[in-house]
Design a protein around this motif. Structure first.
Motif, PDB file in Angstrom:
ATOM      1  N   CYS A  95       0.838  -1.217   0.000  1.00 29.12           N
ATOM      2  CA  CYS A  95       0.000   0.000   0.000  1.00 29.12           C
ATOM      3  C   CYS A  95       0.865   1.256   0.000  1.00 29.12           C
ATOM      4  O   CYS A  95       0.646   2.176  -0.790  1.00 29.12           O
ATOM      5  CB  CYS A  95      -0.866   0.053   1.259  1.00 29.12           C
ATOM      6  N   TYR A  96       1.811   1.310   0.922  1.00 28.82           N
ATOM      7  CA  TYR A  96       2.666   2.499   1.031  1.00 28.82           C
ATOM      8  C   TYR A  96       3.487   2.691  -0.238  1.00 28.82           C
ATOM      9  O   TYR A  96       3.604   3.808  -0.755  1.00 28.82           O
ATOM     10  CB  TYR A  96       3.550   2.404   2.277  1.00 28.82           C
ATOM     11  N   ARG A  97       4.039   1.595  -0.751  1.00 28.41           N
ATOM     12  CA  ARG A  97       4.845   1.695  -1.978  1.00 28.41           C
ATOM     13  C   ARG A  97       3.987   2.161  -3.154  1.00 28.41           C
ATOM     14  O   ARG A  97       4.413   3.004  -3.947  1.00 28.41           O
ATOM     15  CB  ARG A  97       5.473   0.335  -2.313  1.00 28.41           C
ATOM     16  N   LEU A 104       4.585   9.920  -7.350  1.00 27.15           N
ATOM     17  CA  LEU A 104       5.790  10.361  -8.060  1.00 27.15           C
ATOM     18  C   LEU A 104       5.663  10.199  -9.563  1.00 27.15           C
ATOM     19  O   LEU A 104       6.208  10.994 -10.326  1.00 27.15           O
ATOM     20  CB  LEU A 104       7.015   9.583  -7.567  1.00 27.15           C
ATOM     21  N   GLN A 105       4.928   9.184 -10.003  1.00 28.01           N
ATOM     22  CA  GLN A 105       4.940   8.861 -11.435  1.00 28.01           C
ATOM     23  C   GLN A 105       3.706   9.331 -12.185  1.00 28.01           C
ATOM     24  O   GLN A 105       3.768   9.537 -13.390  1.00 28.01           O
ATOM     25  CB  GLN A 105       5.101   7.349 -11.619  1.00 28.01           C
ATOM     26  N   GLN A 106       2.578   9.488 -11.502  1.00 26.01           N
ATOM     27  CA  GLN A 106       1.351   9.775 -12.249  1.00 26.01           C
ATOM     28  C   GLN A 106       0.675  11.082 -11.898  1.00 26.01           C
ATOM     29  O   GLN A 106      -0.205  11.532 -12.627  1.00 26.01           O
ATOM     30  CB  GLN A 106       0.366   8.614 -12.069  1.00 26.01           C
ATOM     31  N   GLY A 109       3.403  17.252 -10.012  1.00 27.88           N
ATOM     32  CA  GLY A 109       3.941  18.184  -9.027  1.00 27.88           C
ATOM     33  C   GLY A 109       3.636  17.875  -7.578  1.00 27.88           C
ATOM     34  O   GLY A 109       3.499  18.779  -6.767  1.00 27.88           O
ATOM     35  N   VAL A 110       3.517  16.615  -7.240  1.00 19.70           N
ATOM     36  CA  VAL A 110       3.279  16.280  -5.835  1.00 19.70           C
ATOM     37  C   VAL A 110       4.616  16.268  -5.089  1.00 19.70           C
ATOM     38  O   VAL A 110       5.504  15.468  -5.382  1.00 19.70           O
ATOM     39  CB  VAL A 110       2.568  14.917  -5.688  1.00 19.70           C
ATOM     40  N   GLN A 111       4.737  17.190  -4.153  1.00 18.89           N
ATOM     41  CA  GLN A 111       5.967  17.287  -3.354  1.00 18.89           C
ATOM     42  C   GLN A 111       5.739  16.922  -1.901  1.00 18.89           C
ATOM     43  O   GLN A 111       6.685  16.784  -1.130  1.00 18.89           O
ATOM     44  CB  GLN A 111       6.535  18.706  -3.452  1.00 18.89           C
ATOM     45  N   SER A 112       4.459  16.819  -1.533  1.00 19.41           N
ATOM     46  CA  SER A 112       4.169  16.450  -0.140  1.00 19.41           C
ATOM     47  C   SER A 112       2.974  15.502  -0.114  1.00 19.41           C
ATOM     48  O   SER A 112       2.021  15.653  -0.877  1.00 19.41           O
ATOM     49  CB  SER A 112       3.883  17.703   0.696  1.00 19.41           C
ATOM     50  N   ILE A 113       3.071  14.526   0.772  1.00 14.79           N
ATOM     51  CA  ILE A 113       2.028  13.496   0.876  1.00 14.79           C
ATOM     52  C   ILE A 113       1.861  13.142   2.349  1.00 14.79           C
ATOM     53  O   ILE A 113       2.844  13.114   3.093  1.00 14.79           O
ATOM     54  CB  ILE A 113       2.403  12.254   0.024  1.00 14.79           C
ATOM     55  N   ALA A 114       0.624  12.916   2.759  1.00 20.25           N
ATOM     56  CA  ALA A 114       0.361  12.535   4.150  1.00 20.25           C
ATOM     57  C   ALA A 114      -0.399  11.218   4.181  1.00 20.25           C
ATOM     58  O   ALA A 114      -1.362  11.021   3.427  1.00 20.25           O
ATOM     59  CB  ALA A 114      -0.443  13.619   4.858  1.00 20.25           C
ATOM     60  N   ALA A 137       8.735   0.968   4.334  1.00 26.32           N
ATOM     61  CA  ALA A 137       8.271   0.920   2.946  1.00 26.32           C
ATOM     62  C   ALA A 137       8.372   2.294   2.293  1.00 26.32           C
ATOM     63  O   ALA A 137       8.739   2.412   1.122  1.00 26.32           O
ATOM     64  CB  ALA A 137       6.834   0.403   2.891  1.00 26.32           C
ATOM     65  N   CYS A 138       8.058   3.347   3.042  1.00 23.72           N
ATOM     66  CA  CYS A 138       8.134   4.703   2.472  1.00 23.72           C
ATOM     67  C   CYS A 138       9.573   5.105   2.201  1.00 23.72           C
ATOM     68  O   CYS A 138       9.871   5.713   1.171  1.00 23.72           O
ATOM     69  CB  CYS A 138       7.478   5.716   3.403  1.00 23.72           C
ATOM     70  N   ARG A 139      10.470   4.768   3.126  1.00 16.11           N
ATOM     71  CA  ARG A 139      11.892   5.089   2.916  1.00 16.11           C
ATOM     72  C   ARG A 139      12.378   4.446   1.636  1.00 16.11           C
ATOM     73  O   ARG A 139      13.037   5.074   0.805  1.00 16.11           O
ATOM     74  CB  ARG A 139      12.725   4.553   4.088  1.00 16.11           C
ATOM     75  N   GLU A 140      12.027   3.177   1.466  1.00 16.34           N
ATOM     76  CA  GLU A 140      12.476   2.411   0.317  1.00 16.34           C
ATOM     77  C   GLU A 140      11.854   2.956  -0.972  1.00 16.34           C
ATOM     78  O   GLU A 140      12.536   3.151  -1.969  1.00 16.34           O
ATOM     79  CB  GLU A 140      12.033   0.971   0.557  1.00 16.34           C
ATOM     80  N   ALA A 141      10.568   3.252  -0.933  1.00 13.29           N
ATOM     81  CA  ALA A 141       9.870   3.676  -2.157  1.00 13.29           C
ATOM     82  C   ALA A 141      10.234   5.094  -2.567  1.00 13.29           C
ATOM     83  O   ALA A 141      10.284   5.401  -3.755  1.00 13.29           O
ATOM     84  CB  ALA A 141       8.362   3.556  -1.960  1.00 13.29           C
TER      85      ALA A 141
END
Ligand code: AR6
Length: 167
Positions: A95-97, A104-106, A109-114, A137-141
């Motif tokens: 889910c997190y990935r 990031l891909q679709q 201009g998304v620079q922040s996510i919660a 998972a977030c660190r890795e993705a």
């Protein structure tokens, strides 16, 4: 460089580019954070979700944020906790990935996510184990992507878990 922070509050109030919804496979609304997001975004959100034809566990789909301060809602479906032997950890990490990859891909201009604490409410995933998976998972993705990632905790107890993991 991706940056990480933990905060306590209502995810529907956050002025970030994208918030994540802990939805169910129908994507047609529910209780918990899903209900809060649909209420705050307005009925347009349900209209935008209908043509998405649901979402599988571990995957993610995006809509506009409508009346939310966030421009996008990324809907993901966490696993129901059955005790840990039904691939719950891998599905939660997925889910997190998936949310980060989609941001990031679709999305433009998304620079922040919660993120909310996916699966740890109605779906019963143990909070500490879930927090560990979320951070890892977030660190890795996110890798080197210029993304500010917030873990939006509803409870002080969840906030303490994330603060300890991010310290
Ligand atoms: N802001 C941030 N976090 C919140 C908010 C909010 N406004 N409201 C609740 N939380 P849950 P799940 C926290 O049950 O376990 C829905 O009915 C909450 O305290 O919302 O993935 C869906 O439609 C908890 O820490 O999601 C599905 O059917 C976290 O959000 C099912 O629940 C997740 O709790 C999904 O269950």
């Amino acid at each position: 460089m991706a940056t990480f922070k933990a905060l306590q509050g209502d995810i529907t109030r956050l002025p970030v580019d994208a918030i994540v919804n802990a939805a169910n496979t129908s994507l047609l609304g529910g209780g918990g954070v899903d209900g809060a997001i649909h209420r705050a975004a307005g009925p347009e959100l349900l209209q935008a979700c209908r043509p998405l034809n649901g979402c599988k566990v571990g995957q993610a789909k995006a809509t506009p944020g409508f009346r939310l301060p966030a421009r996008y809602v990324i809907h993901t479906v966490g696993p129901v906790w059955y005790g840990g032997n039904r691939n719950e950890a891998e599905l939660l990490a997925a889910c997190y990935r998936a949310c980060i990859a989609l941001a990031l891909q679709q999305l433009q201009g998304v620079q922040s996510i919660a993120f909310p604490c996916i699966s740890t409410g109605a779906y019963g995933y143990p909070a500490q184990a879930a927090a560990q998976i979320a951070v890892e998972a977030c660190r890795e993705a996110a890798g080197d992507a210029p993304l500010e990632i917030s873990f939006c905790c509803f409870s002080a107890r969840d906030l303490a878990l994330y603060e300890a993991l991010l310290r």
